[in-house]
Design a protein around this motif. Structure first.
Motif, PDB file in Angstrom:
ATOM      1  N   LEU A 124      18.979   3.599 -10.233  1.00  0.00           N
ATOM      2  CA  LEU A 124      17.523   3.505 -10.208  1.00  0.00           C
ATOM      3  C   LEU A 124      16.884   4.374 -11.283  1.00  0.00           C
ATOM      4  O   LEU A 124      15.887   3.968 -11.900  1.00  0.00           O
ATOM      5  CB  LEU A 124      17.006   3.924  -8.826  1.00  0.00           C
ATOM      6  N   LEU A 125      17.429   5.568 -11.542  1.00  0.00           N
ATOM      7  CA  LEU A 125      16.854   6.455 -12.545  1.00  0.00           C
ATOM      8  C   LEU A 125      16.886   5.808 -13.928  1.00  0.00           C
ATOM      9  O   LEU A 125      15.879   5.798 -14.648  1.00  0.00           O
ATOM     10  CB  LEU A 125      17.608   7.784 -12.565  1.00  0.00           C
ATOM     11  N   ASN A 126      18.033   5.261 -14.302  1.00  0.00           N
ATOM     12  CA  ASN A 126      18.140   4.635 -15.615  1.00  0.00           C
ATOM     13  C   ASN A 126      17.278   3.377 -15.708  1.00  0.00           C
ATOM     14  O   ASN A 126      16.631   3.127 -16.738  1.00  0.00           O
ATOM     15  CB  ASN A 126      19.595   4.283 -15.912  1.00  0.00           C
ATOM     16  N   ASP A 127      17.249   2.584 -14.649  1.00  0.00           N
ATOM     17  CA  ASP A 127      16.406   1.382 -14.651  1.00  0.00           C
ATOM     18  C   ASP A 127      14.934   1.749 -14.814  1.00  0.00           C
ATOM     19  O   ASP A 127      14.194   1.098 -15.559  1.00  0.00           O
ATOM     20  CB  ASP A 127      16.601   0.605 -13.349  1.00  0.00           C
ATOM     21  N   THR A 128      14.511   2.792 -14.120  1.00  0.00           N
ATOM     22  CA  THR A 128      13.114   3.222 -14.217  1.00  0.00           C
ATOM     23  C   THR A 128      12.796   3.708 -15.623  1.00  0.00           C
ATOM     24  O   THR A 128      11.731   3.401 -16.177  1.00  0.00           O
ATOM     25  CB  THR A 128      12.822   4.334 -13.194  1.00  0.00           C
ATOM     26  N   ALA A 129      13.708   4.464 -16.217  1.00  0.00           N
ATOM     27  CA  ALA A 129      13.493   4.955 -17.575  1.00  0.00           C
ATOM     28  C   ALA A 129      13.394   3.803 -18.567  1.00  0.00           C
ATOM     29  O   ALA A 129      12.560   3.822 -19.487  1.00  0.00           O
ATOM     30  CB  ALA A 129      14.629   5.897 -17.976  1.00  0.00           C
ATOM     31  N   THR A 130      14.213   2.781 -18.390  1.00  0.00           N
ATOM     32  CA  THR A 130      14.187   1.632 -19.292  1.00  0.00           C
ATOM     33  C   THR A 130      12.868   0.873 -19.169  1.00  0.00           C
ATOM     34  O   THR A 130      12.259   0.490 -20.177  1.00  0.00           O
ATOM     35  CB  THR A 130      15.361   0.691 -18.988  1.00  0.00           C
ATOM     36  N   VAL A 131      12.415   0.662 -17.938  1.00  0.00           N
ATOM     37  CA  VAL A 131      11.150  -0.046 -17.723  1.00  0.00           C
ATOM     38  C   VAL A 131       9.982   0.764 -18.274  1.00  0.00           C
ATOM     39  O   VAL A 131       9.061   0.209 -18.892  1.00  0.00           O
ATOM     40  CB  VAL A 131      10.943  -0.340 -16.226  1.00  0.00           C
ATOM     41  N   LEU A 132      10.020   2.071 -18.087  1.00  0.00           N
ATOM     42  CA  LEU A 132       8.943   2.917 -18.596  1.00  0.00           C
ATOM     43  C   LEU A 132       8.897   2.870 -20.124  1.00  0.00           C
ATOM     44  O   LEU A 132       7.811   2.800 -20.720  1.00  0.00           O
ATOM     45  CB  LEU A 132       9.127   4.350 -18.115  1.00  0.00           C
ATOM     46  N   ALA A 133      10.059   2.899 -20.767  1.00  0.00           N
ATOM     47  CA  ALA A 133      10.096   2.805 -22.230  1.00  0.00           C
ATOM     48  C   ALA A 133       9.492   1.489 -22.705  1.00  0.00           C
ATOM     49  O   ALA A 133       8.730   1.452 -23.675  1.00  0.00           O
ATOM     50  CB  ALA A 133      11.533   2.939 -22.723  1.00  0.00           C
ATOM     51  N   ALA A 134       9.819   0.394 -22.009  1.00  0.00           N
ATOM     52  CA  ALA A 134       9.268  -0.906 -22.385  1.00  0.00           C
ATOM     53  C   ALA A 134       7.756  -0.926 -22.198  1.00  0.00           C
ATOM     54  O   ALA A 134       7.019  -1.420 -23.057  1.00  0.00           O
ATOM     55  CB  ALA A 134       9.929  -2.007 -21.558  1.00  0.00           C
ATOM     56  N   ALA A 135       7.273  -0.396 -21.072  1.00  0.00           N
ATOM     57  CA  ALA A 135       5.832  -0.400 -20.794  1.00  0.00           C
ATOM     58  C   ALA A 135       5.068   0.451 -21.804  1.00  0.00           C
ATOM     59  O   ALA A 135       3.929   0.129 -22.172  1.00  0.00           O
ATOM     60  CB  ALA A 135       5.568   0.096 -19.375  1.00  0.00           C
ATOM     61  N   LEU A 136       5.673   1.533 -22.261  1.00  0.00           N
ATOM     62  CA  LEU A 136       5.004   2.396 -23.244  1.00  0.00           C
ATOM     63  C   LEU A 136       4.758   1.693 -24.571  1.00  0.00           C
ATOM     64  O   LEU A 136       3.935   2.154 -25.371  1.00  0.00           O
ATOM     65  CB  LEU A 136       5.839   3.656 -23.483  1.00  0.00           C
ATOM     66  N   MET A 137       5.432   0.581 -24.790  1.00  0.00           N
ATOM     67  CA  MET A 137       5.195  -0.140 -26.031  1.00  0.00           C
ATOM     68  C   MET A 137       3.813  -0.780 -26.072  1.00  0.00           C
ATOM     69  O   MET A 137       3.341  -1.137 -27.149  1.00  0.00           O
ATOM     70  CB  MET A 137       6.276  -1.202 -26.244  1.00  0.00           C
ATOM     71  N   VAL A 138       3.155  -0.922 -24.920  1.00  0.00           N
ATOM     72  CA  VAL A 138       1.776  -1.418 -24.941  1.00  0.00           C
ATOM     73  C   VAL A 138       0.881  -0.456 -25.729  1.00  0.00           C
ATOM     74  O   VAL A 138       0.246  -0.857 -26.716  1.00  0.00           O
ATOM     75  CB  VAL A 138       1.216  -1.636 -23.514  1.00  0.00           C
ATOM     76  N   PRO A 139       0.794   0.833 -25.357  1.00  0.00           N
ATOM     77  CA  PRO A 139      -0.039   1.733 -26.150  1.00  0.00           C
ATOM     78  C   PRO A 139       0.512   2.012 -27.543  1.00  0.00           C
ATOM     79  O   PRO A 139      -0.263   2.283 -28.474  1.00  0.00           O
ATOM     80  CB  PRO A 139      -0.094   3.009 -25.306  1.00  0.00           C
ATOM     81  N   VAL A 140       1.834   1.942 -27.712  1.00  0.00           N
ATOM     82  CA  VAL A 140       2.395   2.191 -29.050  1.00  0.00           C
ATOM     83  C   VAL A 140       1.928   1.123 -30.031  1.00  0.00           C
ATOM     84  O   VAL A 140       1.422   1.439 -31.120  1.00  0.00           O
ATOM     85  CB  VAL A 140       3.932   2.253 -28.999  1.00  0.00           C
ATOM     86  N   THR A 141       2.114  -0.137 -29.674  1.00  0.00           N
ATOM     87  CA  THR A 141       1.709  -1.195 -30.598  1.00  0.00           C
ATOM     88  C   THR A 141       0.188  -1.271 -30.724  1.00  0.00           C
ATOM     89  O   THR A 141      -0.331  -1.645 -31.782  1.00  0.00           O
ATOM     90  CB  THR A 141       2.272  -2.558 -30.160  1.00  0.00           C
ATOM     91  N   PHE A 142      -0.525  -0.899 -29.663  1.00  0.00           N
ATOM     92  CA  PHE A 142      -1.984  -0.858 -29.762  1.00  0.00           C
ATOM     93  C   PHE A 142      -2.418   0.227 -30.745  1.00  0.00           C
ATOM     94  O   PHE A 142      -3.291   0.011 -31.595  1.00  0.00           O
ATOM     95  CB  PHE A 142      -2.596  -0.605 -28.389  1.00  0.00           C
ATOM     96  N   SER A 143      -1.821   1.411 -30.632  1.00  0.00           N
ATOM     97  CA  SER A 143      -2.216   2.533 -31.481  1.00  0.00           C
ATOM     98  C   SER A 143      -1.849   2.324 -32.940  1.00  0.00           C
ATOM     99  O   SER A 143      -2.372   3.003 -33.818  1.00  0.00           O
ATOM    100  CB  SER A 143      -1.577   3.834 -30.981  1.00  0.00           C
ATOM    101  N   ALA A 144      -0.949   1.368 -33.215  1.00  0.00           N
ATOM    102  CA  ALA A 144      -0.598   1.077 -34.604  1.00  0.00           C
ATOM    103  C   ALA A 144      -1.762   0.455 -35.360  1.00  0.00           C
ATOM    104  O   ALA A 144      -1.786   0.492 -36.598  1.00  0.00           O
ATOM    105  CB  ALA A 144       0.611   0.141 -34.659  1.00  0.00           C
ATOM    106  N   ALA A 145      -2.735  -0.106 -34.619  1.00  0.00           N
ATOM    107  CA  ALA A 145      -3.853  -0.771 -35.282  1.00  0.00           C
ATOM    108  C   ALA A 145      -5.211  -0.321 -34.757  1.00  0.00           C
ATOM    109  O   ALA A 145      -6.231  -0.850 -35.177  1.00  0.00           O
ATOM    110  CB  ALA A 145      -3.727  -2.287 -35.111  1.00  0.00           C
ATOM    111  N   ALA A 146      -5.228   0.655 -33.851  1.00  0.00           N
ATOM    112  CA  ALA A 146      -6.500   1.091 -33.264  1.00  0.00           C
ATOM    113  C   ALA A 146      -6.564   2.613 -33.246  1.00  0.00           C
ATOM    114  O   ALA A 146      -5.551   3.285 -33.005  1.00  0.00           O
ATOM    115  CB  ALA A 146      -6.639   0.552 -31.838  1.00  0.00           C
ATOM    116  N   PRO A 147      -7.728   3.199 -33.481  1.00  0.00           N
ATOM    117  CA  PRO A 147      -7.863   4.660 -33.487  1.00  0.00           C
ATOM    118  C   PRO A 147      -7.850   5.227 -32.073  1.00  0.00           C
ATOM    119  O   PRO A 147      -8.012   4.507 -31.073  1.00  0.00           O
ATOM    120  CB  PRO A 147      -9.226   4.884 -34.154  1.00  0.00           C
ATOM    121  N   LEU A 148      -7.674   6.536 -31.984  1.00  0.00           N
ATOM    122  CA  LEU A 148      -7.616   7.196 -30.676  1.00  0.00           C
ATOM    123  C   LEU A 148      -8.943   7.157 -29.938  1.00  0.00           C
ATOM    124  O   LEU A 148      -8.971   7.267 -28.708  1.00  0.00           O
ATOM    125  CB  LEU A 148      -7.178   8.655 -30.850  1.00  0.00           C
ATOM    126  N   ASP A 149     -10.042   6.991 -30.649  1.00  0.00           N
ATOM    127  CA  ASP A 149     -11.347   6.938 -29.993  1.00  0.00           C
ATOM    128  C   ASP A 149     -11.808   5.511 -29.719  1.00  0.00           C
ATOM    129  O   ASP A 149     -12.979   5.282 -29.413  1.00  0.00           O
ATOM    130  CB  ASP A 149     -12.400   7.672 -30.821  1.00  0.00           C
TER     131      ASP A 149
END
Length: 266
Positions: A124-149
């Motif tokens: 469960l720990l590794n599965d959760t870490a993998t899902v969290l890494a995937a979900a974090l790509m939402v703000p990562v790809t968003f921040s590649a084209a949008a400012p922090l404000d």
């Protein structure tokens, strides 16, 4: 006589193609969600390629570590790492500020490395870490084209949370269908988890908190009700008719993940 197809499957070098059908949606939908929310920029091309090829390298590396670093498992790891490296360099040159996300991914990668070495990659720990890494790509790809404000950040975080909740829910659901199909606790936990989630989303739609989504949030609400039904029905049906094929389970999750994404982004 042994068929050519069977011989090919047996002699193919392992590690080149991940065999988890549902994972394809998990590594694709959150990353593309951030692109949709921000709007396409050319930096997204090397960023997405780095993420996707990096995932292949990650899976090959986990298999190599699990095998106690046997040489036969090294070629896919080496190949994918060499392919991913120039894409990563291009991202750093185009958007060096994206390196600020690295500290969030570092502990998740460390968990994956430990799990592979300890042969607990299905835990469960590794599965959760993998899902969290995937979900974090939402703000990562968003921040590649949008400012922090950017005023859209609150909604980006909502999308991240809902997509994480969906993909994390696939962990107990799939376990209830495959590895833990003889353990009713997984069936009940998955059913309760998804139906509680459905109640929350229905409540949010009723309160008008999802008005910018299709049908004022009711499309997403109906989708989550469907998730609750599938979590309760599929293990019970399987118990009566026999095990479902993994590809059927995986493709069912691909369909639901697309419905969840449409309910958030359309």
């Amino acid at each position: 006589m042994t068929s050519p197809a069977r011989t090919k499957r047996r002699t193919r070098s392992p590690g080149w193609v991940p065999d988890q059908h549902g994972a394809w949606a998990m590594i694709t939908i959150p990353a593309l969600s951030g692109v949709v929310l921000a709007g396409w920029e050319w930096v997204h091309l090397p960023l997405l390629l780095f993420w996707w090829v990096g995932y292949f390298a990650f899976q090959a590396g986990a298999l190599w570590l699990k095998s106690r670093r046997r040489p036969r498992y090294l070629p896919p790891l080496r190949t994918y790492a060499l392919i991913a490296a120039p894409f990563g360099l291009a991202v750093l040159l185009l958007r060096p500020q994206l390196a600020l996300w690295a500290p969030l991914f570092a502990p998740l990668i460390a968990i994956a490395v430990w799990a592979a070495m300890a042969r607990r990659e299905r835990g469960l720990l590794n599965d959760t870490a993998t899902v969290l890494a995937a979900a974090l790509m939402v703000p990562v790809t968003f921040s590649a084209a949008a400012p922090l404000d950017d005023a859209r950040w609150p909604w980006v975080l909502v999308v991240t949370g809902i997509e994480f909740a969906y993909f994390w829910g696939t962990i107990p659901h799939v376990k209830a269908l495959i590895r833990e199909r003889d353990n009713p606790a997984y069936h009940w936990f998955s059913a309760i988890y998804h139906n509680v989630g459905a109640a929350i989303v229905v409540g949010a739609a009723a309160l008008g908190s999802l008005t910018t989504t299709p049908l004022g949030g009711w499309f997403l609400a109906v989708t989550w009700v469907g998730l609750g039904v599938r979590a309760a029905w599929m293990p019970a049906h399987q118990h009566q008719t026999g095990p479902m094929r993994p590809i059927v389970i995986g493709m069912t999750e691909v369909v639901f993940s697309l419905l969840v994404a449409f309910g958030l982004l359309a």
